[in-house]
Design a protein around this motif. Sequence first.
Motif, PDB file in Angstrom:
ATOM      1  N   THR A  67      11.493   2.590  -3.890  1.00  0.00           N
ATOM      2  CA  THR A  67      12.610   1.939  -4.581  1.00  0.00           C
ATOM      3  C   THR A  67      13.564   1.312  -3.574  1.00  0.00           C
ATOM      4  O   THR A  67      14.071   0.215  -3.799  1.00  0.00           O
ATOM      5  CB  THR A  67      13.351   2.903  -5.527  1.00  0.00           C
ATOM      6  N   ASP A 119       5.220  -5.746  -6.183  1.00  0.00           N
ATOM      7  CA  ASP A 119       5.391  -4.300  -6.083  1.00  0.00           C
ATOM      8  C   ASP A 119       3.970  -3.732  -6.128  1.00  0.00           C
ATOM      9  O   ASP A 119       3.330  -3.729  -7.177  1.00  0.00           O
ATOM     10  CB  ASP A 119       6.232  -3.772  -7.247  1.00  0.00           C
ATOM     11  N   SER A 128       5.181   2.020  -1.985  1.00  0.00           N
ATOM     12  CA  SER A 128       5.718   3.387  -1.984  1.00  0.00           C
ATOM     13  C   SER A 128       4.652   4.321  -1.433  1.00  0.00           C
ATOM     14  O   SER A 128       3.465   4.120  -1.670  1.00  0.00           O
ATOM     15  CB  SER A 128       6.056   3.824  -3.413  1.00  0.00           C
ATOM     16  N   LYS A 146       0.879   8.585  -4.868  1.00  0.00           N
ATOM     17  CA  LYS A 146       0.237   7.267  -4.780  1.00  0.00           C
ATOM     18  C   LYS A 146      -1.130   7.364  -4.098  1.00  0.00           C
ATOM     19  O   LYS A 146      -1.431   8.353  -3.440  1.00  0.00           O
ATOM     20  CB  LYS A 146       1.127   6.295  -4.003  1.00  0.00           C
TER      21      LYS A 146
HETATM   22  C1  LIG Z   1       6.306   4.976  -7.405  1.00  0.00           C
HETATM   23  C2  LIG Z   1       6.717   3.575  -7.709  1.00  0.00           C
HETATM   24  C3  LIG Z   1       7.853   2.984  -7.142  1.00  0.00           C
HETATM   25  C4  LIG Z   1       8.904   3.718  -6.368  1.00  0.00           C
HETATM   26  O1  LIG Z   1       8.530   4.506  -5.392  1.00  0.00           O
HETATM   27  P1  LIG Z   1       9.379   5.700  -4.771  1.00  0.00           P
HETATM   28  O2  LIG Z   1       8.781   5.786  -3.428  1.00  0.00           O
HETATM   29  O3  LIG Z   1       9.139   6.888  -5.612  1.00  0.00           O
HETATM   30  O4  LIG Z   1      10.811   5.284  -4.721  1.00  0.00           O
HETATM   31  C5  LIG Z   1       8.090   1.650  -7.405  1.00  0.00           C
HETATM   32  N1  LIG Z   1       7.287   0.943  -8.187  1.00  0.00           N
HETATM   33  C6  LIG Z   1       6.215   1.476  -8.776  1.00  0.00           C
HETATM   34  C7  LIG Z   1       5.347   0.620  -9.636  1.00  0.00           C
HETATM   35  C8  LIG Z   1       5.903   2.810  -8.563  1.00  0.00           C
HETATM   36  O5  LIG Z   1       4.829   3.344  -9.162  1.00  0.00           O
END
Ligand SMILES: *Cc1c(COP(=O)(O)O)cnc(C)c1O
Length: 368
Positions: free
Chosen positions: A61, A157, A181, A186
Amino acid sequence: MKVPSKDYSRQHRQIWEELLPALEGVFFDDQPVLGQAVSRFEAALAEAHQVEHAVGVGSGTDAITLMLHGLGIGEGDEVVTGAHTFTGVLSAILRAGAQPVLVDAEPETCLMDIDRIAQAITERTKAILAVHLYGHPLDLDRLNEIARDYDVLLLEDAAQAHGASWGGRPVGSFGRAAALSFHPSKNLGAVGDGGAVLTGDEALAEWLKVARNLGKDGKYAFALISGNTKLDSIQAAILEVKLRHLAEWVQRRRAHAAIYREELAGVGDLRLPPEADDRASPAYHLFVVRTDKRYELREFLKEKGVRASLHYPIAAHHQTALAPVFSDAGFPVAEELARTVLSLPVSQELTEDEVRYVARQVRAFFEE
Ligand SMILES: *Cc1c(COP(=O)(O)O)cnc(C)c1O
Protein backbone atom coordinates in the motif's frame (compact mmCIF):
# COMPACT_ATOMS: atom_id res chain seq x y z
CA MET A 1 -6.97 -34.83 5.21
CA LYS A 2 -6.28 -31.21 6.24
CA VAL A 3 -5.75 -28.71 3.45
CA PRO A 4 -4.88 -25.18 4.59
CA SER A 5 -5.33 -22.23 2.25
CA LYS A 6 -1.59 -21.63 2.61
CA ASP A 7 1.19 -23.14 4.67
CA TYR A 8 4.10 -20.82 5.38
CA SER A 9 6.07 -23.26 7.49
CA ARG A 10 5.92 -25.87 4.74
CA GLN A 11 7.18 -23.32 2.24
CA HIS A 12 10.04 -22.26 4.50
CA ARG A 13 11.06 -25.79 5.36
CA GLN A 14 11.51 -26.49 1.66
CA ILE A 15 14.06 -23.69 1.26
CA TRP A 16 15.49 -23.56 4.78
CA GLU A 17 18.99 -24.51 3.65
CA GLU A 18 19.02 -21.49 1.36
CA LEU A 19 17.38 -19.10 3.81
CA LEU A 20 19.89 -19.59 6.64
CA PRO A 21 23.01 -18.31 4.84
CA ALA A 22 20.99 -15.43 3.35
CA LEU A 23 19.93 -14.37 6.85
CA GLU A 24 23.45 -14.79 8.16
CA GLY A 25 24.61 -12.34 5.52
CA VAL A 26 22.35 -9.64 6.99
CA PHE A 27 23.44 -10.26 10.57
CA PHE A 28 27.07 -9.73 9.65
CA ASP A 29 26.55 -6.74 7.35
CA ASP A 30 27.68 -3.45 8.91
CA GLN A 31 24.84 -1.68 7.19
CA PRO A 32 21.66 -3.34 8.43
CA VAL A 33 19.38 -0.69 6.89
CA LEU A 34 19.26 -0.34 3.09
CA GLY A 35 22.36 -2.50 2.90
CA GLN A 36 23.52 -5.02 0.35
CA ALA A 37 20.60 -7.39 0.81
CA VAL A 38 18.18 -4.67 -0.28
CA SER A 39 20.18 -3.51 -3.29
CA ARG A 40 20.81 -7.09 -4.43
CA PHE A 41 17.14 -7.99 -4.19
CA GLU A 42 16.11 -4.78 -5.97
CA ALA A 43 18.49 -5.57 -8.83
CA ALA A 44 17.20 -9.15 -9.12
CA LEU A 45 13.57 -7.99 -8.96
CA ALA A 46 14.09 -5.38 -11.68
CA GLU A 47 15.80 -7.94 -13.89
CA ALA A 48 13.07 -10.53 -13.35
CA HIS A 49 10.49 -7.96 -14.47
CA GLN A 50 12.57 -6.59 -17.34
CA VAL A 51 12.43 -3.06 -15.94
CA GLU A 52 15.20 -0.57 -15.20
CA HIS A 53 14.48 0.12 -11.53
CA ALA A 54 12.94 -1.57 -8.49
CA VAL A 55 12.72 0.40 -5.26
CA GLY A 56 11.87 -1.55 -2.10
CA VAL A 57 9.45 0.01 0.38
CA GLY A 58 7.67 -1.01 3.57
CA SER A 59 4.46 -2.43 2.08
CA GLY A 60 2.39 -2.74 -1.07
CA THR A 61 0.00 0.00 0.00
CA ASP A 62 2.90 2.36 0.66
CA ALA A 63 4.21 1.45 -2.79
CA ILE A 64 0.91 2.62 -4.35
CA THR A 65 0.75 5.85 -2.35
CA LEU A 66 4.40 6.75 -3.02
CA MET A 67 4.17 5.82 -6.70
CA LEU A 68 1.28 8.29 -7.08
CA HIS A 69 3.01 11.00 -5.02
CA GLY A 70 6.22 10.58 -6.96
CA LEU A 71 4.37 11.06 -10.24
CA GLY A 72 2.77 14.25 -8.93
CA ILE A 73 -0.69 12.71 -8.57
CA GLY A 74 -2.62 13.97 -5.54
CA GLU A 75 -5.12 16.64 -4.49
CA GLY A 76 -7.72 17.33 -7.18
CA ASP A 77 -6.66 14.39 -9.35
CA GLU A 78 -8.60 11.26 -10.21
CA VAL A 79 -7.32 7.72 -10.59
CA VAL A 80 -9.50 5.21 -12.44
CA THR A 81 -9.44 1.67 -11.03
CA GLY A 82 -11.61 -1.43 -10.58
CA ALA A 83 -14.53 -1.55 -8.15
CA HIS A 84 -13.98 -5.23 -7.33
CA THR A 85 -10.69 -4.93 -5.52
CA PHE A 86 -8.68 -5.13 -2.36
CA THR A 87 -9.89 -2.16 -0.30
CA GLY A 88 -6.33 -1.18 0.62
CA VAL A 89 -5.77 -0.11 -2.99
CA LEU A 90 -8.45 2.55 -2.68
CA SER A 91 -7.16 3.71 0.70
CA ALA A 92 -3.69 4.05 -0.82
CA ILE A 93 -5.06 6.30 -3.61
CA LEU A 94 -6.99 8.39 -1.06
CA ARG A 95 -3.91 8.68 1.16
CA ALA A 96 -2.05 10.17 -1.81
CA GLY A 97 -4.78 12.83 -1.83
CA ALA A 98 -6.34 11.67 -5.09
CA GLN A 99 -9.90 10.46 -5.75
CA PRO A 100 -10.38 6.85 -6.88
CA VAL A 101 -12.99 6.62 -9.65
CA LEU A 102 -14.36 3.10 -9.82
CA VAL A 103 -15.16 1.02 -12.86
CA ASP A 104 -17.39 -2.00 -12.39
CA ALA A 105 -16.01 -5.50 -12.90
CA GLU A 106 -16.22 -7.51 -16.09
CA PRO A 107 -18.24 -10.62 -15.17
CA GLU A 108 -15.97 -13.26 -16.76
CA THR A 109 -12.56 -12.17 -15.47
CA CYS A 110 -13.79 -10.29 -12.35
CA LEU A 111 -11.23 -7.63 -13.34
CA MET A 112 -11.90 -3.98 -14.13
CA ASP A 113 -14.18 -3.83 -17.19
CA ILE A 114 -12.00 -2.19 -19.81
CA ASP A 115 -15.05 -1.26 -21.91
CA ARG A 116 -16.20 1.03 -19.13
CA ILE A 117 -12.97 2.94 -18.59
CA ALA A 118 -13.56 5.65 -21.21
CA GLN A 119 -16.78 6.79 -19.54
CA ALA A 120 -14.98 7.08 -16.18
CA ILE A 121 -12.29 9.40 -17.53
CA THR A 122 -12.71 13.15 -16.91
CA GLU A 123 -10.42 16.13 -17.33
CA ARG A 124 -9.15 15.45 -13.80
CA THR A 125 -8.05 11.87 -14.56
CA LYS A 126 -4.31 11.47 -14.22
CA ALA A 127 -3.92 7.70 -14.26
CA ILE A 128 -5.51 4.30 -14.74
CA LEU A 129 -4.43 1.93 -11.99
CA ALA A 130 -4.68 -1.59 -13.42
CA VAL A 131 -4.98 -4.17 -10.64
CA HIS A 132 -4.22 -7.68 -11.88
CA LEU A 133 -6.57 -9.15 -9.33
CA TYR A 134 -6.24 -12.84 -8.40
CA GLY A 135 -3.06 -12.94 -10.50
CA HIS A 136 -4.95 -12.66 -13.79
CA PRO A 137 -3.44 -10.09 -16.14
CA LEU A 138 -5.66 -7.36 -17.52
CA ASP A 139 -5.42 -6.75 -21.27
CA LEU A 140 -2.37 -4.51 -21.23
CA ASP A 141 -2.48 -3.82 -24.97
CA ARG A 142 -5.92 -2.27 -24.70
CA LEU A 143 -5.05 -0.44 -21.49
CA ASN A 144 -1.95 1.06 -23.11
CA GLU A 145 -4.07 2.20 -26.04
CA ILE A 146 -6.69 3.83 -23.80
CA ALA A 147 -4.00 5.53 -21.70
CA ARG A 148 -2.41 6.88 -24.86
CA ASP A 149 -5.71 8.02 -26.41
CA TYR A 150 -6.78 9.88 -23.28
CA ASP A 151 -3.30 11.07 -22.34
CA VAL A 152 -3.30 9.57 -18.85
CA LEU A 153 -0.68 7.38 -17.19
CA LEU A 154 -1.02 3.63 -17.03
CA LEU A 155 0.01 2.30 -13.62
CA GLU A 156 -0.13 -1.31 -12.44
CA ASP A 157 -0.81 -3.03 -9.14
CA ALA A 158 0.84 -6.44 -9.51
CA ALA A 159 0.61 -7.33 -5.81
CA GLN A 160 -1.31 -10.51 -6.67
CA ALA A 161 0.41 -11.16 -9.97
CA HIS A 162 4.05 -12.04 -9.26
CA GLY A 163 4.93 -14.44 -12.06
CA ALA A 164 2.04 -13.52 -14.39
CA SER A 165 2.74 -12.33 -17.90
CA TRP A 166 1.01 -10.70 -20.83
CA GLY A 167 2.18 -11.55 -24.32
CA GLY A 168 5.23 -13.20 -22.79
CA ARG A 169 6.29 -10.11 -20.84
CA PRO A 170 6.01 -9.92 -17.03
CA VAL A 171 3.12 -7.86 -15.73
CA GLY A 172 4.42 -4.90 -13.81
CA SER A 173 6.58 -3.90 -16.76
CA PHE A 174 3.88 -2.25 -18.89
CA GLY A 175 2.85 0.91 -17.07
CA ARG A 176 4.90 3.97 -16.13
CA ALA A 177 5.25 2.26 -12.77
CA ALA A 178 3.91 -0.75 -10.88
CA ALA A 179 3.36 -1.48 -7.20
CA LEU A 180 4.17 -4.88 -5.70
CA SER A 181 3.44 -6.28 -2.25
CA PHE A 182 5.43 -8.94 -0.44
CA HIS A 183 2.86 -9.61 2.25
CA PRO A 184 3.44 -13.25 3.30
CA SER A 185 0.27 -14.39 1.55
CA LYS A 186 1.42 -13.26 -1.90
CA ASN A 187 3.05 -15.53 -4.50
CA LEU A 188 6.35 -13.90 -3.55
CA GLY A 189 5.96 -13.26 0.16
CA ALA A 190 8.25 -12.04 2.93
CA VAL A 191 8.07 -13.12 6.57
CA GLY A 192 6.50 -9.81 7.44
CA ASP A 193 5.67 -6.77 5.36
CA GLY A 194 7.35 -5.40 2.27
CA GLY A 195 6.62 -3.83 -1.08
CA ALA A 196 8.30 -2.33 -4.12
CA VAL A 197 7.76 0.01 -7.01
CA LEU A 198 8.95 -1.06 -10.46
CA THR A 199 9.62 1.62 -13.05
CA GLY A 200 11.64 2.58 -16.09
CA ASP A 201 11.39 6.22 -15.00
CA GLU A 202 14.73 7.12 -13.45
CA ALA A 203 13.53 10.39 -11.91
CA LEU A 204 10.70 8.52 -10.16
CA ALA A 205 13.09 5.83 -8.89
CA GLU A 206 15.44 8.49 -7.47
CA TRP A 207 12.54 10.34 -5.85
CA LEU A 208 11.27 7.10 -4.27
CA LYS A 209 14.68 6.35 -2.74
CA VAL A 210 14.52 9.72 -0.98
CA ALA A 211 10.83 9.49 -0.09
CA ARG A 212 11.05 6.04 1.53
CA ASN A 213 13.84 7.24 3.79
CA LEU A 214 12.35 10.20 5.68
CA GLY A 215 13.01 12.47 2.72
CA LYS A 216 16.79 12.27 3.20
CA ASP A 217 19.01 12.76 0.19
CA GLY A 218 22.26 12.81 2.11
CA LYS A 219 23.57 11.86 5.52
CA TYR A 220 22.29 15.03 7.22
CA ALA A 221 20.25 16.51 4.40
CA PHE A 222 16.46 16.36 4.17
CA ALA A 223 15.06 17.23 0.76
CA LEU A 224 11.41 16.29 1.38
CA ILE A 225 8.95 15.90 4.21
CA SER A 226 8.32 12.19 4.10
CA GLY A 227 7.76 9.09 6.18
CA ASN A 228 9.93 6.09 6.84
CA THR A 229 8.96 3.11 4.75
CA LYS A 230 12.02 1.17 3.72
CA LEU A 231 12.15 -2.45 2.66
CA ASP A 232 13.66 -4.28 5.63
CA SER A 233 17.02 -6.00 4.99
CA ILE A 234 15.97 -9.31 6.53
CA GLN A 235 12.91 -9.38 4.31
CA ALA A 236 15.01 -8.48 1.26
CA ALA A 237 17.38 -11.36 1.98
CA ILE A 238 14.45 -13.78 2.29
CA LEU A 239 12.82 -12.41 -0.85
CA GLU A 240 16.02 -12.74 -2.87
CA VAL A 241 16.04 -16.47 -2.10
CA LYS A 242 12.33 -16.87 -2.82
CA LEU A 243 12.53 -14.96 -6.10
CA ARG A 244 14.75 -17.74 -7.44
CA HIS A 245 11.86 -20.17 -6.84
CA LEU A 246 9.06 -17.97 -8.12
CA ALA A 247 8.83 -19.36 -11.66
CA GLU A 248 8.69 -22.93 -10.38
CA TRP A 249 6.12 -21.97 -7.73
CA VAL A 250 3.88 -20.28 -10.26
CA GLN A 251 4.11 -23.41 -12.42
CA ARG A 252 2.82 -25.40 -9.45
CA ARG A 253 -0.07 -22.98 -8.99
CA ARG A 254 -0.91 -23.36 -12.68
CA ALA A 255 -0.85 -27.14 -12.33
CA HIS A 256 -3.20 -26.91 -9.33
CA ALA A 257 -5.53 -24.66 -11.34
CA ALA A 258 -5.50 -27.16 -14.21
CA ILE A 259 -6.62 -29.91 -11.82
CA TYR A 260 -9.52 -27.79 -10.56
CA ARG A 261 -10.50 -26.97 -14.12
CA GLU A 262 -10.51 -30.61 -15.14
CA GLU A 263 -12.35 -31.79 -12.01
CA LEU A 264 -14.84 -28.97 -11.59
CA ALA A 265 -16.02 -28.14 -15.11
CA GLY A 266 -19.80 -28.18 -15.19
CA VAL A 267 -20.21 -29.01 -11.49
CA GLY A 268 -23.28 -27.43 -9.84
CA ASP A 269 -23.62 -23.72 -10.51
CA LEU A 270 -19.85 -23.22 -10.17
CA ARG A 271 -18.22 -20.61 -12.35
CA LEU A 272 -14.49 -21.06 -12.80
CA PRO A 273 -11.89 -18.34 -13.43
CA PRO A 274 -10.88 -17.54 -17.02
CA GLU A 275 -8.22 -19.71 -18.60
CA ALA A 276 -4.84 -18.68 -19.87
CA ASP A 277 -4.80 -17.75 -23.56
CA ASP A 278 -2.02 -16.88 -25.96
CA ARG A 279 -1.54 -13.51 -24.28
CA ALA A 280 -2.77 -13.80 -20.66
CA SER A 281 -0.65 -16.08 -18.54
CA PRO A 282 -2.14 -15.95 -15.02
CA ALA A 283 -0.16 -16.54 -11.83
CA TYR A 284 -3.11 -17.95 -9.83
CA HIS A 285 -2.48 -16.01 -6.66
CA LEU A 286 -6.04 -17.12 -5.98
CA PHE A 287 -8.34 -19.63 -7.62
CA VAL A 288 -11.69 -17.94 -7.21
CA VAL A 289 -14.87 -19.80 -8.06
CA ARG A 290 -18.36 -18.37 -7.86
CA THR A 291 -21.51 -20.01 -6.56
CA ASP A 292 -24.77 -18.91 -4.97
CA LYS A 293 -24.06 -21.43 -2.19
CA ARG A 294 -20.62 -20.20 -1.24
CA TYR A 295 -21.19 -20.09 2.52
CA GLU A 296 -22.69 -23.60 2.53
CA LEU A 297 -19.82 -24.87 0.39
CA ARG A 298 -17.23 -23.19 2.61
CA GLU A 299 -18.82 -24.78 5.70
CA PHE A 300 -18.94 -28.22 4.01
CA LEU A 301 -15.27 -27.92 3.03
CA LYS A 302 -14.36 -26.85 6.57
CA GLU A 303 -15.93 -30.04 7.93
CA LYS A 304 -13.77 -31.98 5.46
CA GLY A 305 -10.61 -30.21 6.66
CA VAL A 306 -10.35 -27.78 3.76
CA ARG A 307 -9.89 -24.04 4.27
CA ALA A 308 -11.50 -21.88 1.59
CA SER A 309 -11.43 -18.11 1.93
CA LEU A 310 -13.22 -15.03 0.60
CA HIS A 311 -11.73 -12.37 -1.65
CA TYR A 312 -13.64 -10.27 -0.94
CA PRO A 313 -17.01 -10.58 0.84
CA ILE A 314 -17.63 -6.84 1.28
CA ALA A 315 -17.58 -4.63 -1.82
CA ALA A 316 -14.92 -1.94 -1.35
CA HIS A 317 -17.42 0.90 -1.85
CA HIS A 318 -19.54 -0.58 0.97
CA GLN A 319 -16.68 -0.68 3.49
CA THR A 320 -17.32 1.55 6.52
CA ALA A 321 -14.19 3.58 5.80
CA LEU A 322 -15.03 4.17 2.16
CA ALA A 323 -18.82 4.33 2.05
CA PRO A 324 -18.75 8.14 2.50
CA VAL A 325 -16.40 8.46 -0.50
CA PHE A 326 -18.68 6.51 -2.83
CA SER A 327 -22.02 7.36 -1.19
CA ASP A 328 -24.37 7.20 -4.17
CA ALA A 329 -22.43 4.75 -6.29
CA GLY A 330 -23.61 1.30 -7.36
CA PHE A 331 -21.48 -1.35 -9.01
CA PRO A 332 -23.79 -4.31 -9.61
CA VAL A 333 -21.16 -6.76 -10.89
CA ALA A 334 -18.77 -6.01 -8.03
CA GLU A 335 -21.64 -6.37 -5.56
CA GLU A 336 -22.64 -9.72 -7.01
CA LEU A 337 -19.01 -10.91 -6.84
CA ALA A 338 -18.85 -9.91 -3.18
CA ARG A 339 -21.85 -12.23 -2.61
CA THR A 340 -20.63 -15.24 -4.60
CA VAL A 341 -16.81 -15.53 -4.62
CA LEU A 342 -14.97 -18.36 -2.87
CA SER A 343 -11.19 -18.96 -3.06
CA LEU A 344 -10.11 -22.61 -3.21
CA PRO A 345 -6.61 -23.46 -1.89
CA VAL A 346 -4.07 -23.12 -4.70
CA SER A 347 -0.78 -22.32 -2.91
CA GLN A 348 2.49 -23.60 -4.27
CA GLU A 349 3.12 -25.60 -1.09
CA LEU A 350 0.11 -27.86 -1.65
CA THR A 351 0.54 -31.28 -3.20
CA GLU A 352 -1.36 -32.59 -6.17
CA ASP A 353 -3.12 -35.09 -3.88
CA GLU A 354 -4.33 -32.30 -1.63
CA VAL A 355 -5.70 -30.34 -4.57
CA ARG A 356 -7.45 -33.45 -5.94
CA TYR A 357 -8.91 -34.04 -2.49
CA VAL A 358 -10.33 -30.49 -2.43
CA ALA A 359 -11.79 -30.94 -5.91
CA ARG A 360 -13.44 -34.23 -4.84
CA GLN A 361 -15.00 -32.57 -1.81
CA VAL A 362 -16.36 -29.71 -3.90
CA ARG A 363 -17.95 -32.25 -6.24
CA ALA A 364 -19.33 -34.20 -3.30
CA PHE A 365 -21.00 -31.03 -2.01
CA PHE A 366 -22.84 -30.46 -5.27
CA GLU A 367 -23.70 -34.13 -5.78
CA GLU A 368 -25.28 -34.53 -2.36
C1 LIG B 1 -1.97 -7.24 -0.80
C2 LIG B 1 -2.36 -6.20 -1.79
C3 LIG B 1 -1.95 -4.86 -1.68
C4 LIG B 1 -1.28 -4.27 -0.48
O1 LIG B 1 -0.25 -4.88 0.03
P1 LIG B 1 0.30 -4.71 1.52
O2 LIG B 1 1.71 -5.11 1.33
O3 LIG B 1 -0.47 -5.63 2.37
O4 LIG B 1 0.17 -3.28 1.91
C5 LIG B 1 -2.27 -4.00 -2.71
N1 LIG B 1 -2.97 -4.40 -3.76
C6 LIG B 1 -3.42 -5.65 -3.89
C7 LIG B 1 -4.19 -6.04 -5.10
C8 LIG B 1 -3.13 -6.59 -2.90
O5 LIG B 1 -3.58 -7.84 -3.03
